[in-house]
Design a protein around this motif. Sequence first.
Motif, PDB file in Angstrom:
ATOM      1  N   MET A  88       8.192 -11.669   7.603  1.00 42.72           N
ATOM      2  CA  MET A  88       8.188 -13.109   7.313  1.00 42.72           C
ATOM      3  C   MET A  88       8.338 -13.382   5.821  1.00 42.72           C
ATOM      4  SD  MET A  88       5.712 -14.710  10.247  1.00 42.72           S
ATOM      5  CE  MET A  88       6.438 -16.333  10.162  1.00 42.72           C
ATOM      6  N   ALA A  89       8.147 -12.339   5.018  1.00 45.22           N
ATOM      7  CA  ALA A  89       8.472 -12.338   3.581  1.00 45.22           C
ATOM      8  C   ALA A  89       7.997 -13.572   2.809  1.00 45.22           C
ATOM      9  CB  ALA A  89       9.978 -12.150   3.419  1.00 45.22           C
ATOM     10  N   PRO A  90       6.705 -13.845   2.786  1.00 41.41           N
ATOM     11  CA  PRO A  90       6.243 -14.988   1.983  1.00 41.41           C
ATOM     12  C   PRO A  90       6.494 -14.741   0.489  1.00 41.41           C
ATOM     13  CG  PRO A  90       4.378 -13.731   2.833  1.00 41.41           C
ATOM     14  CD  PRO A  90       5.597 -13.153   3.466  1.00 41.41           C
ATOM     15  N   ALA A  91       7.219 -15.677  -0.131  1.00 44.96           N
ATOM     16  CA  ALA A  91       7.622 -15.498  -1.536  1.00 44.96           C
ATOM     17  C   ALA A  91       6.446 -15.583  -2.490  1.00 44.96           C
ATOM     18  CB  ALA A  91       8.671 -16.553  -1.892  1.00 44.96           C
ATOM     19  N   ASN A  92       5.324 -16.134  -2.003  1.00 44.97           N
ATOM     20  CA  ASN A  92       4.160 -16.358  -2.869  1.00 44.97           C
ATOM     21  C   ASN A  92       3.138 -15.228  -2.799  1.00 44.97           C
ATOM     22  OD1 ASN A  92       3.721 -17.079  -0.159  1.00 44.97           O
ATOM     23  ND2 ASN A  92       2.033 -18.451  -0.678  1.00 44.97           N
ATOM     24  N   LEU A  93       3.503 -14.102  -2.193  1.00 47.78           N
ATOM     25  CA  LEU A  93       2.544 -13.008  -1.977  1.00 47.78           C
ATOM     26  C   LEU A  93       2.756 -11.850  -2.963  1.00 47.78           C
ATOM     27  CD1 LEU A  93       0.313 -11.977   0.104  1.00 47.78           C
ATOM     28  CD2 LEU A  93       2.153 -10.660   1.110  1.00 47.78           C
ATOM     29  N   ILE A  94       1.659 -11.413  -3.589  1.00 47.55           N
ATOM     30  CA  ILE A  94       1.676 -10.229  -4.462  1.00 47.55           C
ATOM     31  C   ILE A  94       0.599  -9.271  -3.966  1.00 47.55           C
ATOM     32  CG2 ILE A  94       1.513  -9.374  -6.835  1.00 47.55           C
ATOM     33  CD1 ILE A  94       2.010 -12.358  -7.686  1.00 47.55           C
ATOM     34  N   HIS A  95       0.997  -8.081  -3.630  1.00 45.47           N
ATOM     35  CA  HIS A  95       0.120  -7.106  -2.964  1.00 45.47           C
ATOM     36  C   HIS A  95      -0.110  -5.913  -3.891  1.00 45.47           C
ATOM     37  CE1 HIS A  95      -0.494  -4.659   1.052  1.00 45.47           C
ATOM     38  NE2 HIS A  95      -1.510  -4.545   0.229  1.00 45.47           N
ATOM     39  N   PHE A  96      -1.285  -5.849  -4.514  1.00 44.82           N
ATOM     40  CA  PHE A  96      -1.642  -4.711  -5.361  1.00 44.82           C
ATOM     41  C   PHE A  96      -2.377  -3.666  -4.522  1.00 44.82           C
ATOM     42  CE2 PHE A  96      -1.387  -8.186  -8.422  1.00 44.82           C
ATOM     43  CZ  PHE A  96      -0.750  -7.603  -9.499  1.00 44.82           C
ATOM     44  N   VAL A  97      -2.115  -2.407  -4.834  1.00 48.00           N
ATOM     45  CA  VAL A  97      -2.889  -1.318  -4.223  1.00 48.00           C
ATOM     46  C   VAL A  97      -3.431  -0.414  -5.329  1.00 48.00           C
ATOM     47  CG1 VAL A  97      -2.759   0.797  -2.848  1.00 48.00           C
ATOM     48  CG2 VAL A  97      -1.753  -1.313  -1.986  1.00 48.00           C
ATOM     49  N   VAL A  98      -4.747  -0.257  -5.351  1.00 50.36           N
ATOM     50  CA  VAL A  98      -5.376   0.688  -6.275  1.00 50.36           C
ATOM     51  C   VAL A  98      -5.312   2.056  -5.611  1.00 50.36           C
ATOM     52  CG1 VAL A  98      -7.543   1.345  -7.409  1.00 50.36           C
ATOM     53  CG2 VAL A  98      -6.898  -1.090  -7.232  1.00 50.36           C
ATOM     54  N   GLU A  99      -4.442   2.928  -6.106  1.00 51.66           N
ATOM     55  CA  GLU A  99      -4.316   4.269  -5.523  1.00 51.66           C
ATOM     56  C   GLU A  99      -5.183   5.239  -6.313  1.00 51.66           C
ATOM     57  OE1 GLU A  99      -0.448   6.199  -5.496  1.00 51.66           O
ATOM     58  OE2 GLU A  99      -1.427   8.060  -4.876  1.00 51.66           O
ATOM     59  N   ASN A 100      -6.308   5.603  -5.718  1.00 56.06           N
ATOM     60  CA  ASN A 100      -7.169   6.607  -6.366  1.00 56.06           C
ATOM     61  C   ASN A 100      -7.235   7.900  -5.555  1.00 56.06           C
ATOM     62  OD1 ASN A 100      -8.828   5.879  -4.254  1.00 56.06           O
ATOM     63  ND2 ASN A 100     -10.310   4.768  -5.527  1.00 56.06           N
ATOM     64  N   GLY A 101      -6.549   7.928  -4.420  1.00 57.50           N
ATOM     65  CA  GLY A 101      -6.461   9.167  -3.637  1.00 57.50           C
ATOM     66  C   GLY A 101      -7.705   9.515  -2.844  1.00 57.50           C
ATOM     67  N   ILE A 102      -8.716   8.648  -2.916  1.00 57.64           N
ATOM     68  CA  ILE A 102      -9.986   8.955  -2.238  1.00 57.64           C
ATOM     69  C   ILE A 102     -10.556   7.701  -1.558  1.00 57.64           C
ATOM     70  CG2 ILE A 102     -10.686  10.851  -3.778  1.00 57.64           C
ATOM     71  CD1 ILE A 102     -12.398   8.762  -5.297  1.00 57.64           C
ATOM     72  N   TYR A 103     -11.533   7.959  -0.682  1.00 58.52           N
ATOM     73  CA  TYR A 103     -12.350   6.860  -0.172  1.00 58.52           C
ATOM     74  C   TYR A 103     -13.559   6.753  -1.101  1.00 58.52           C
ATOM     75  CZ  TYR A 103      -9.599   7.483   4.108  1.00 58.52           C
ATOM     76  OH  TYR A 103      -8.583   7.584   5.008  1.00 58.52           O
ATOM     77  N   ARG A 104     -13.404   5.971  -2.148  1.00 58.59           N
ATOM     78  CA  ARG A 104     -14.467   5.914  -3.162  1.00 58.59           C
ATOM     79  C   ARG A 104     -15.743   5.321  -2.594  1.00 58.59           C
ATOM     80  NH1 ARG A 104     -14.130   3.145  -9.223  1.00 58.59           N
ATOM     81  NH2 ARG A 104     -16.160   3.924  -9.901  1.00 58.59           N
ATOM     82  N   ILE A 105     -15.603   4.365  -1.701  1.00 59.24           N
ATOM     83  CA  ILE A 105     -16.782   3.651  -1.197  1.00 59.24           C
ATOM     84  C   ILE A 105     -17.650   4.530  -0.299  1.00 59.24           C
ATOM     85  CG2 ILE A 105     -15.873   2.603   0.951  1.00 59.24           C
ATOM     86  CD1 ILE A 105     -17.038  -0.101  -0.607  1.00 59.24           C
ATOM     87  N   THR A 106     -17.068   5.629   0.207  1.00 58.37           N
ATOM     88  CA  THR A 106     -17.862   6.519   1.075  1.00 58.37           C
ATOM     89  C   THR A 106     -18.204   7.839   0.384  1.00 58.37           C
ATOM     90  OG1 THR A 106     -15.856   7.428   2.076  1.00 58.37           O
ATOM     91  CG2 THR A 106     -16.879   5.567   3.203  1.00 58.37           C
ATOM     92  N   GLY A 107     -17.928   7.914  -0.908  1.00 57.14           N
ATOM     93  CA  GLY A 107     -18.367   9.096  -1.639  1.00 57.14           C
ATOM     94  C   GLY A 107     -17.267   9.998  -2.175  1.00 57.14           C
ATOM     95  N   GLY A 108     -16.014   9.574  -2.072  1.00 58.00           N
ATOM     96  CA  GLY A 108     -14.951  10.299  -2.748  1.00 58.00           C
ATOM     97  C   GLY A 108     -14.195  11.312  -1.914  1.00 58.00           C
TER      98      GLY A 108
END
Lengths: 187, 173
Positions: A88-108
């Motif tokens: 649907m390609a909404p022109a007003n959408l910006i999607h950031f992804v923090v790539e840290n390679g881990i599940y930081r919230i569960t302990g890495g």
Amino acid sequence: MIDSMEAMKVISKARGEAIVVTTMTAKNEWHQASTHRELDFGISGAMSKASSLGFGLALAQPNRKVIIIDGDGSLLMNLGSLVTIANMAPANLIHFVVENGIYRITGGQPTPNSRKVSFSALARDAGYTHSYEFEDPAAFQSKIQNIMEQPGPTFVCLKCPSISERSPHKSPTTSPDSVRKFREMFV
Amino acid sequence: MTTKVSSLFAEKVLAELKKCGITHIVWLPHSENKAMYETVLQDAGITLVPVCREGECIPIAAGLWLGGKNTAIMHQSTGLFEAGDSVRGLALDMQLPLLMLIGARGWPTPGSPPSPYSWNGIDSAATFLEPILDAWGIKHHLVTNENETGQISSAYKEAQSTSRPVAVLIAKE
């Protein structure tokens, strides 16, 4: 590599009146950086659904920028959302992804195929209008205004260090009352 | 003949949705909503939002609702089983007044042939549907023919008045 907290500050400075949807560790870090918390929506439950909820907001509010700040672990749980958004390609959408390679919230613990997946390529091939990957803070800083202003949907992968310790930052749990208060801005 | 009856059913469902003021349907196709898809697609008043997996439906609907729109979701019961964490973490925890149109695969209705997915005459997608909705405390209404589509408006009003998701089980192709 880009320090994720520093990335939040860069996005915060450039956001203008954009709605920002966050989840997991990004939700906690963004809460520290944001100067417009009334326009922030953090997902406390349902890991991985920030991209979908932000997409719905972008469809509902086409004249307002909607920023999603996702994690790589979260996006891996909801990869199909890249295709759903691109369709649907909404022109007003910006999607950031923090790539840290881990599940930081569960302990890495490492994510599957950690650091070998190109999220920017996945987004580009899914059909996002623009897709970027940044590892250098200065390069990200120099491009942020352009990213904010151009028609999307735009995807931005931020390569960040793998820090196993949970973020020291906290953010409040999203309550039904805060959900209603948020909606009242748009009805 | 089957197609004609299904279209009439779809038109009556669409009329109900319009009466409720639904602006968007977030959906994944299944055999119970094929005629609905074609009917809604031809109607300019409601936007269809297709997804890749049913677990996307509730968060997208939540975003649309947060942004001021009036949304329903539509997918099969099997998708409800897949979407469990979105039901819990978003629809219930956020207290969304969400209309859920659920295709009741294998639902035993008089005169209907046995489900192609049944084993020993039982389709587990039908067996587990009501107990799971009950476990979540989600009220549900059943629609098996054209004369029961008014259940959709009832479910919508119930969702609005209780600030909870309410399901309509569509047991008709």
